[in-house]
Motif scaffolding. Structure first.
Motif, PDB file in Angstrom:
ATOM      1  N   GLY A   1      20.012  28.145  51.958  1.00  0.00           N
ATOM      2  CA  GLY A   1      20.316  29.556  52.114  1.00  0.00           C
ATOM      3  C   GLY A   1      21.774  29.791  51.811  1.00  0.00           C
ATOM      4  N   ALA A   2      22.451  30.544  52.681  1.00  0.00           N
ATOM      5  CA  ALA A   2      23.854  30.846  52.409  1.00  0.00           C
ATOM      6  C   ALA A   2      24.572  31.305  53.667  1.00  0.00           C
ATOM      7  CB  ALA A   2      23.973  31.923  51.332  1.00  0.00           C
ATOM      8  N   LEU A   3      25.880  31.053  53.675  1.00  0.00           N
ATOM      9  CA  LEU A   3      26.803  31.677  54.614  1.00  0.00           C
ATOM     10  C   LEU A   3      27.417  32.872  53.907  1.00  0.00           C
ATOM     11  CD1 LEU A   3      28.750  28.505  55.861  1.00  0.00           C
ATOM     12  CD2 LEU A   3      26.689  29.504  56.864  1.00  0.00           C
ATOM     13  N   LEU A   4      27.531  33.997  54.604  1.00  0.00           N
ATOM     14  CA  LEU A   4      28.096  35.207  54.018  1.00  0.00           C
ATOM     15  C   LEU A   4      29.130  35.820  54.952  1.00  0.00           C
ATOM     16  CD1 LEU A   4      24.699  35.331  53.607  1.00  0.00           C
ATOM     17  CD2 LEU A   4      25.389  37.135  52.058  1.00  0.00           C
ATOM     18  N   SER A   5      30.120  36.466  54.357  1.00  0.00           N
ATOM     19  CA  SER A   5      31.104  37.210  55.133  1.00  0.00           C
ATOM     20  C   SER A   5      31.776  38.231  54.227  1.00  0.00           C
ATOM     21  CB  SER A   5      32.156  36.273  55.734  1.00  0.00           C
ATOM     22  OG  SER A   5      33.141  37.019  56.448  1.00  0.00           O
ATOM     23  N   GLU A   6      32.169  39.355  54.803  1.00  0.00           N
ATOM     24  CA  GLU A   6      32.987  40.303  54.047  1.00  0.00           C
ATOM     25  C   GLU A   6      34.468  40.108  54.353  1.00  0.00           C
ATOM     26  OE1 GLU A   6      32.585  44.462  55.054  1.00  0.00           O
ATOM     27  OE2 GLU A   6      32.063  43.990  57.129  1.00  0.00           O
ATOM     28  N   SER A   7      34.784  39.201  55.263  1.00  0.00           N
ATOM     29  CA  SER A   7      36.174  38.978  55.685  1.00  0.00           C
ATOM     30  C   SER A   7      36.886  38.027  54.741  1.00  0.00           C
ATOM     31  CB  SER A   7      36.203  38.397  57.108  1.00  0.00           C
ATOM     32  OG  SER A   7      35.642  39.295  58.040  1.00  0.00           O
ATOM     33  N   PRO A   8      38.173  38.243  54.493  1.00  0.00           N
ATOM     34  CA  PRO A   8      38.955  37.288  53.702  1.00  0.00           C
ATOM     35  C   PRO A   8      38.861  35.887  54.280  1.00  0.00           C
ATOM     36  CG  PRO A   8      40.194  39.325  54.014  1.00  0.00           C
ATOM     37  CD  PRO A   8      38.961  39.427  54.879  1.00  0.00           C
ATOM     38  N   MET A   9      39.070  34.899  53.438  1.00  0.00           N
ATOM     39  CA  MET A   9      38.794  33.506  53.777  1.00  0.00           C
ATOM     40  C   MET A   9      39.452  33.033  55.063  1.00  0.00           C
ATOM     41  SD  MET A   9      36.695  32.035  51.638  1.00  0.00           S
ATOM     42  CE  MET A   9      37.050  30.279  51.721  1.00  0.00           C
ATOM     43  N   ARG A  10      40.699  33.392  55.291  1.00  0.00           N
ATOM     44  CA  ARG A  10      41.443  32.855  56.433  1.00  0.00           C
ATOM     45  C   ARG A  10      41.400  33.761  57.671  1.00  0.00           C
ATOM     46  NH1 ARG A  10      44.976  30.685  52.299  1.00  0.00           N
ATOM     47  NH2 ARG A  10      45.170  28.409  52.566  1.00  0.00           N
ATOM     48  N   LEU A  11      40.657  34.845  57.605  1.00  0.00           N
ATOM     49  CA  LEU A  11      40.635  35.759  58.746  1.00  0.00           C
ATOM     50  C   LEU A  11      39.938  35.112  59.932  1.00  0.00           C
ATOM     51  CD1 LEU A  11      41.538  38.618  59.510  1.00  0.00           C
ATOM     52  CD2 LEU A  11      39.259  39.416  58.921  1.00  0.00           C
ATOM     53  N   GLU A  12      40.632  35.088  61.077  1.00  0.00           N
ATOM     54  CA  GLU A  12      40.087  34.478  62.287  1.00  0.00           C
ATOM     55  C   GLU A  12      39.133  35.441  62.994  1.00  0.00           C
ATOM     56  OE1 GLU A  12      40.568  31.355  63.295  1.00  0.00           O
ATOM     57  OE2 GLU A  12      41.713  31.006  61.464  1.00  0.00           O
ATOM     58  N   PRO A  13      38.214  34.921  63.799  1.00  0.00           N
ATOM     59  CA  PRO A  13      37.269  35.805  64.507  1.00  0.00           C
ATOM     60  C   PRO A  13      37.964  36.713  65.505  1.00  0.00           C
ATOM     61  CG  PRO A  13      37.060  33.530  65.270  1.00  0.00           C
ATOM     62  CD  PRO A  13      37.950  33.491  64.082  1.00  0.00           C
ATOM     63  N   ARG A  14      37.606  37.992  65.485  1.00  0.00           N
ATOM     64  CA  ARG A  14      38.102  38.986  66.437  1.00  0.00           C
ATOM     65  C   ARG A  14      36.924  39.830  66.896  1.00  0.00           C
ATOM     66  NH1 ARG A  14      42.212  40.265  62.390  1.00  0.00           N
ATOM     67  NH2 ARG A  14      41.129  42.268  62.125  1.00  0.00           N
ATOM     68  N   ALA A  15      37.042  40.414  68.075  1.00  0.00           N
ATOM     69  CA  ALA A  15      35.917  41.138  68.675  1.00  0.00           C
ATOM     70  C   ALA A  15      35.388  42.241  67.762  1.00  0.00           C
ATOM     71  CB  ALA A  15      36.330  41.710  70.024  1.00  0.00           C
ATOM     72  N   ASN A  16      36.288  43.029  67.165  1.00  0.00           N
ATOM     73  CA  ASN A  16      35.821  44.152  66.344  1.00  0.00           C
ATOM     74  C   ASN A  16      35.095  43.683  65.079  1.00  0.00           C
ATOM     75  OD1 ASN A  16      38.462  43.239  65.338  1.00  0.00           O
ATOM     76  ND2 ASN A  16      38.332  44.974  63.943  1.00  0.00           N
ATOM     77  N   LEU A  17      35.397  42.483  64.623  1.00  0.00           N
ATOM     78  CA  LEU A  17      34.741  41.974  63.420  1.00  0.00           C
ATOM     79  C   LEU A  17      33.263  41.694  63.650  1.00  0.00           C
ATOM     80  CD1 LEU A  17      37.453  39.481  62.077  1.00  0.00           C
ATOM     81  CD2 LEU A  17      37.020  41.843  61.335  1.00  0.00           C
ATOM     82  N   PHE A  18      32.910  41.305  64.874  1.00  0.00           N
ATOM     83  CA  PHE A  18      31.506  40.996  65.170  1.00  0.00           C
ATOM     84  C   PHE A  18      30.650  42.255  65.110  1.00  0.00           C
ATOM     85  CE2 PHE A  18      33.753  37.388  66.946  1.00  0.00           C
ATOM     86  CZ  PHE A  18      32.974  36.332  66.522  1.00  0.00           C
TER      87      PHE A  18
END
Length: 453
Positions: free
Chosen positions: A208-225
Motif C-alpha cells: 500500500g502506501a504511507l501518505l501525508s500532506e505535511s512537509p517531510m520534516r514537519l513534526e506531529p502537532r495536535a492540529n495536524l491530526f
C-alpha cells in the motif's frame, strides 16, 4: 475551479511541482488557502511572484501569510526538501497528476499535493476507513481485526491513520489478510509516528502506501491530526468507527465523512464503556450499526457508482447527504460533492450496481488482456466451472464472467481464482468484491469463494 483548470495545459510540470512544494511549506498556507490562491492567480509561479497588494483581499490570506509568500522564494529550500524525498523513497503527487486519488480529488478542501511512500493503485478507489480509540480495549481490537481482515479479503483497501490502538490493528489485519492498506500520517514522512509503528509502516509500504500532506520534516502537532482526518475519510467510500469517546478524533473523522457524503458506520460496545459512548451516539443519530462485514458491504452497494469522465477537473454533481448526525456529536451536514471516480476510457470500469442492466457500464478487458476462448483447453483446464451458460437475466462484465466461470460449481481459494482466471491480482480481487456485493458469490473461511446462485 476554473483557475486551476485553465492553468493546467501550459504548466511546466517540474517547475510547477517545485512551486507547489514551496507553497505547501509556507506557514499558514493550507489546502483551502492554496486553492483560493490558485483560483486568483492561475498557477503556482504567479503566486510566488505576486506583490503584497495583489495578495490582499484573498480569503484566508492575512498579513503573516502575505509575508510568508513574499519571502518564500528566498527562505524555503525546495531542493533540500525534494532531495530528502528522493533519499527516503518518497514522491510528490499533485492534484494535476493522473494517479492523484480519485475520491480525494472531489473534496472542496482536497490537499493540493501528497507525499507518497509506496504505491497508489486504481483499485484503491474501493476503500473503507477504519478508525477508533488509541487506548483500545481487547474487544475493540478484535472487532477492528475482524472487519479489516474481511474487507481486505474481498479486495477493498483499508485506510487508517497509523495511530496506536484501532488504527494499527486495522492496518495489521489488512496486511495479514494479503490486502492493501493506506496509512495517512499527520506529520511528515521523514519520521514515523508513533515510533513503535516503524516496522508496521515498512510493511504498509510493501502492500500500500504511507501518505501525508505535511512537509517531510514537519513534526506531529495536535492540529495536524484533525487536518489529517479529512483525508482518511476522503480516501474512502465509508468510515467505520470502532470504539471512540464522544469528543475523540474518530468522531471528527465521522464528521468529515458525513460532510463528504460518505457512509458512517459504528461498532456498538458495552453500555458501561466510555470507549463505546461515541459509537453509540453515532448510531443514535443514524450511523449504520455494524455487527459483521456484511453490514458494511450491504450499505456500500448503492454507492459504488462510476463516473466515466476523463477530465480530472470536471465539476462533480452535488448531492445532499441523506443522513444527519447533528445532535449529540455536533456533526453538521451540507451540500457537497458526492464521491465520484475519474478514470481513463480503457479503465472506466467498476461498480455500477445501480445500472446492472446496462452492459456499457461494465468493465472491459484491459488492452493487454485477451478474452479467453471457452473452447480452449488452457481456458477451462482445472476450473471449477462446468460449461453451463450464465443464468438468464444475469448481466456480467468480461472480468465478472471470467471469475464466475473460474469458480464454477467448486469452492476455490483466492490464489486459485487468480491463477486460473488469468487476471492480475488487483483486477481479480476487485472483481470478487463486486460479485460479492452483488450477492453472486460468497466468501467462506480461509479465503475461499463459491457461487451463491
Amino acid at each position: 475551479m476554473t483557475g486551476i483548470a485553465s492553468a493546467e495545459p501550459s504548466m511546466d510540470w517540474d517547475q510547477t511541482r517545485c512551486d507547489l512544494v514551496r507553497l505547501n511549506m509556507v506557514p499558514g498556507v493550507g489546502a483551502v488557502t492554496l486553492a483560493a490562491l490558485l483560483e486568483r492567480f492561475g498557477d503556482p509561479s504567479s503566486i510566488l511572484r505576486a506583490s503584497a497588494h495583489d495578495l490582499q483581499g484573498i480569503p484566508h490570506v492575512g498579513p503573516k501569510v502575505i509575508d510568508g509568500l513574499r519571502s518564500a522564494l528566498r527562505t524555503i529550500d525546495v531542493e533540500e526538501e525534494l532531495d530528502l524525498c528522493r533519499r527516503c523513497g518518497v514522491r510528490v503527487v499533485t492534484l494535476f497528476d493522473p494517479d492523484y486519488p480519485v475520491l480525494l480529488r472531489q473534496l472542496a478542501d482536497r490537499p493540493i499535493l501528497l507525499y507518497v511512500k509506496g504505491t497508489l493503485e486504481p483499485t484503491d478507489r474501493l476503500a473503507v476507513s477504519i478508525v477508533g480509540a488509541r487506548h483500545a480495549t481487547p474487544y475493540g481490537r478484535r472487532a477492528a481485526e475482524k472487519l479489516a481482515g474481511a474487507l481486505a479479503r474481498v479486495g477493498l483497501t483499508v485506510v487508517s491513520g497509523l495511530a496506536r490502538g484501532i488504527d494499527g490493528t486495522a492496518h495489521h489485519a489488512a496486511l495479514e489478510a494479503g490486502g492493501r492498506t493506506l496509512a495517512v500520517m499527520a506529520n511528515g514522512l521523514n519520521s514515523i509516528y508513533p515510533p513503535e509503528h516503524d516496522r508496521l509502516a515498512d510493511r504498509i509500504v510493501q502492500q500500500g502506501a504511507l501518505l501525508s500532506e505535511s512537509p517531510m520534516r514537519l513534526e506531529p502537532r495536535a492540529n495536524l491530526f484533525h487536518r489529517r482526518n479529512r483525508i482518511v475519510s476522503g480516501l474512502s467510500l465509508g468510515v467505520v468507527v470502532v470504539e471512540a469517546t464522544p469528543k475523540s478524533g474518530s468522531i471528527v473523522t465521522a464528521k468529515h465523512a458525513l460532510e463528504q457524503n460518505r457512509e458512517v458506520f459504528a461498532v456498538p460496545g458495552p453500555i458501561d464503556s466510555l470507549s463505546s459512548q461515541g459509537c453509540h451516539a453515532l448510531i443514535k443519530e443514524g450511523a449504520k450499526l455494524v455487527e459483521s462485514v456484511d453490514d458494511i458491504l450491504d450499505e456500500l452497494r448503492v454507492h459504488l457508482t462510476p463516473l466515466a469522465s476523463t477530465d480530472p477537473n470536471a465539476n462533480p454533481p452535488t448531492t445532499t447527504p441523506g443522513r444527519s448526525l447533528s445532535k449529540n456529536v455536533k456533526i453538521t451536514t451540507k451540500t457537497i460533492a458526492a464521491p465520484t471516480q475519474v478514470v481513463s476510457n480503457d479503465e472506466a470500469f467498476l461498480f455500477d450496481l445501480k445500472a446492472l442492466q446496462d452492459q456499457d457500464t461494465h468493465p472491459t478487458l484491459n488492452k493487454n488482456e485477451t478474452q479467453p476462448d471457452p473452447s480452449s483447453n488452457s481456458h477451462s483446464h482445472n476450473r471449477g466451472a462446468s460449461t453451463e451458460p450464465v443464468p438468464p437475466g444475469l448481466i456480467l462484465s468480461e472480468r465478472e464472467r471470467i471469475v464466475w466461470e473460474t469458480i464454477g460449481t467448486a469452492t476455490l481459494h483466492i490464489d486459485a481464482i487468480i491463477a486460473q482466471s488469468g487476471l492480475d491480482p488487483g483486477s481479480a480481487m476487485a472483481t470478487l468484491a463486486t460479485l460479492e456485493l452483488r450477492r453472486l458469490i460468497g466468501r467462506q473461511p480461509g479465503q475461499m469463494f463459491a457461487r451463491l446462485r
